[in-house]
Enzyme design. Structure first.
Site, PDB file in Angstrom:
ATOM      1  N   GLU A 183       0.834  -1.206   0.000  1.00  0.00           N
ATOM      2  CA  GLU A 183       0.000   0.000   0.000  1.00  0.00           C
ATOM      3  C   GLU A 183       0.867   1.253   0.000  1.00  0.00           C
ATOM      4  OE1 GLU A 183      -2.875  -0.426  -0.883  1.00  0.00           O
ATOM      5  OE2 GLU A 183      -2.983  -2.556  -0.422  1.00  0.00           O
ATOM      6  N   HIS A 196       3.473   6.358  -5.306  1.00  0.00           N
ATOM      7  CA  HIS A 196       3.073   6.695  -6.681  1.00  0.00           C
ATOM      8  C   HIS A 196       2.167   7.929  -6.659  1.00  0.00           C
ATOM      9  CE1 HIS A 196       1.708   4.728 -10.761  1.00  0.00           C
ATOM     10  NE2 HIS A 196       2.558   5.711 -10.937  1.00  0.00           N
TER      11      HIS A 196
HETATM   12 ZN   LIG Z   1      -2.519  -2.781  -4.917  1.00  0.00          ZN
END
Ligand SMILES: [Zn+2]
Length: 691
Positions: free
Chosen positions: A469, A475
């Protein structure tokens, strides 16, 4: 509009002031403001980037930032008034989304921008936003005659409502069942942590004994360790029949009809837009080119994994026979005997490792890993949250620039949806006033919480989930894209979204990184060398069995969305699942098993005809990590390259292009097979995967 209680002139959502009674009105106001802006922009007729995209992004962002905390709270602090307000907003949001997607004037305005001289001078991210917007108009039925546009809108509204009902029933079914054990002998085999958690749960409900629910930590402990086959069977049946027509809550929160309706509506939607089926519609925005390509990719992996998976399963069967004279295994025996077999082979269990993964050490170690890789510094700060267990952190880069922040909500509790996920609270963008809005993320897990004054002690699987996660979070938070439409995970093809998340998991298996994320919770002692070695040796225990299970989910998801057609009977979903199992499974559950009724990824999440994305992106993530294996797992330059080529780029360019920039070549499947311990005995596939 400053009295609007959800908003968001605030840097962070005012979680302490969000009142269910104000939500619907606030969202209505936001949507109205968006519509007004659209009409004003069109009236002005300046279809440049500044004249068209900037003002629309600005109002849409306000709507998003108003809705995001509502949607998030509904997932982690569910209660009836909030749920009602949330669900009342869904048709409004669906209506607005269709209003935009089918707005002929807006469509023409974007087309003008696309064909203007200015377009060539826009940067890559801006061009991508324009391209995606035009594509999304087409996928929202912009070209349809009026009556069909209307039908499209109805279908979208119904689908959004059905997805929400699916999740609600699953949550209610999960929270709605428990087993109170009063005979201590039933607890034999269970680790101390699970017994204490069950006792604490009973005390919380003023009960005597031990209370087992269907939250994942409770369920998993029983399935893995409880010596009593009866206890395992009871929990297995309750868990695998949640929200269905079977089991102890049969019919009470039944998702069966909803699932059939969802498939029918998705199919109709796809056909309306000129696709043969929903799987094709789903792939229209993904890296994969066709349903054939995806199916071949999955079947190829199955062909390589199945013989080994069968062998692994036979080993458990033989072991159970030898140990307890079992002639065959029940579904609720597999995890239990597998764990015993693992202990025999490798002398290792999750419970031995747990004391070495206390929460503070794991979280601190995770931060150190990303500090060494990407030069990040992470600092805890105080902020208003929704629950005392939630913490808030801020990320700075090596030049001391603020990059983003996140909420960390680690523990399972009632009213909180199961699983782990990252969601957006705010996206990075440059506002109309040229100010940088920093990205904010929600990182949500469902781990065992601390009991009896001890810190939370994680299993290694939980550590991996946290890294996963956090990879999504990076990201989202490290993006340097300044336009919302392709900033962070926005505009990233769904089958590439799992690249950063699965990528970061790899560090959970590296001794140098494990030295940072582990340490005994009482003594601080490092993970003993021999324990570490056994843990690493056991990494690929039953990895082929896990692989075929993921392939089962992926093929099932692909085929129900590809093969659905008008007139299929009510057994279609179950039948398709059974057929897939005959093809790729090694463990066959009892007939009452209704796994599919809790498969929220595809019925209530964004993974419909896209569950394959995990394996697809794993080819990319494993191959990306292989460069670190070649150059050093903490090689700062390689880390910087990954950050610049992938994490900072968001959806500004196509995923394959970004991957190639980082890797210097096309992706190869070898690293995935090697990391998964799949002995590559099958003949080489002719498939260049995924290309
Ligand atoms: Zn994922």
């Amino acid at each position: 509009m400053s009295q609007n209680p959800l908003l968001s002139d605030y840097h962070l959502p005012p979680f302490d002031r969000i009142q269910p009674t104000h939500i619907v009105e606030a969202i209505q106001q936001r949507i109205a403001a968006c519509k007004t802006t659209i009409e004003q922009v069109l009236e002005r007729g300046d279809f440049s980037w500044e004249g068209l995209v900037v003002p629309l992004e600005q109002v849409d962002d306000l709507l998003e930032r108003s809705w995001s905390p509502v949607s998030h709270l509904n997932a982690v602090m569910s209660e009836p008034a909030l749920r009602q307000a949330h669900d009342q907003c869904l048709p409004l949001l669906s209506e607005y989304s269709t209003y935009v997607g089918q707005h002929e004037g807006l469509y023409q305005a974007f087309k003008q921008l696309r064909e203007s001289a200015e377009y060539e001078h826009l940067n890559a991210a801006q061009q991508q936003v324009v391209k995606h917007t035009l594509r999304d108009f087409e996928l929202s039925g912009i070209a349809l005659p009026k009556a069909q546009k209307q039908r499209y809108a109805e279908i979208q509204a119904q689908l959004s409502e059905l997805a929400s009902t699916f999740s609600n029933q699953l949550l209610d079914a999960t929270d709605g069942w428990h087993l109170l054990v009063t005979d201590e002998s039933q607890l034999a085999g269970l680790p101390e942590t699970a017994v204490q958690a069950a006792r604490a749960a009973a005390e919380e409900h003023q009960q005597q004994g031990w209370r087992f629910g269907l939250d994942f930590p409770s369920y998993q402990a029983v399935m893995t360790y409880a010596d009593s086959p009866e206890l395992r069977r009871t929990l297995y049946e309750a868990y695998t029949t949640r929200a269905s027509d079977m089991g102890p809550q049969a019919g009470q929160f039944d998702n069966s009809a909803i699932m059939n309706q969802i498939l029918a509506l998705r199919h109709e939607l796809a056909q309306l837009l000129g696709f043969a089926n929903y799987a094709e519609l789903s792939l229209a925005t993904k890296m994969a080119e066709s349903t054939e390509q995806v199916e071949q990719f999955l079947e190829d992996l199955a062909r390589r994994s199945l013989p080994q998976a069968q062998q692994e399963y036979q080993e458990v069967v033989a072991f159970a026979q030898q140990l307890h004279g079992m002639s065959e295994l029940n579904a609720w025996d597999v995890a239990y005997y597998s764990e015993k077999l693992k202990q025999q082979h490798y002398a290792i269990s999750d419970e031995q490792l747990r004391p070495y993964f206390p929460e503070h050490q794991v979280v601190k170690g995770l931060f150190q890993v990303v500090e060494r890789l990407f030069g990040l510094r992470i600092e805890e700060q105080s902020a208003v949250t929704w629950h005392p267990q939630v913490r808030y952190f801020v990320i700075f880069d090596q030049d001391n620039n603020l990059r983003g922040s996140f909420y960390l909500d680690l523990y399972a509790r009632s009213g909180k949806r199961g699983g782990a996920w990252m969601a957006e609270c705010a996206v990075r963008r440059l506002t109309a006033q040229r100010q940088l809005q920093h990205p904010v993320a929600y990182l949500t897990c469902n781990f065992s919480r601390p009991v009896d004054g001890k810190p939370a002690l994680f299993t290694h699987d939980e550590v991996i989930t946290l890294f996963h996660e956090f990879g999504h979070g990076l990201h989202h938070m490290l993006t340097k894209v300044d336009v919302a439409g392709v900033s962070g995970i926005n505009g990233v093809a769904w089958d590439a979204v799992e690249l950063p998340s699965q990528f970061l998991e790899n560090w959970c298996w590296e001794p140098q990184a494990l030295a940072l994320i582990s340490g005994h919770f009482e003594t601080g002692a490092p993970l003993p060398q021999e324990l570490l070695e056994r843990m690493l040796a056991a990494r690929n225990f039953q990895s082929a069995m896990q692989m075929v299970r993921q392939l089962e989910f992926s093929l099932f998801d692909l085929r129900i969305h590809r093969d659905y057609h008008e007139g299929v009977d009510e057994q279609f979903i179950q039948r398709t699942l059974n057929e897939v199992r005959r093809q790729v499974a090694v463990v066959f559950p009892p007939a009452y098993n209704r796994f599919q009724h809790s498969f929220a990824h595809i019925f209530a999440g964004g993974y419909a005809a896209g569950y394959y994305s995990y394996k697809w992106a794993e080819v990319l993530s494993a191959d990306a990590f292989a460069r670190f294996e070649e150059e050093g797992i903490f090689n700062r330059q390689t880390g910087q390259d990954f950050m610049r080529a992938i994490l900072e780029q968001g959806g500004s360019r196509d995923a394959m292009e970004l991957f190639k920039q980082f890797r210097g070549r096309d992706p190869q499947i070898d690293a995935l097979l090697r990391h998964s311990g799949i002995m590559n005995s099958a003949p080489p596939s002719s498939q260049p995967v995924p290309a």
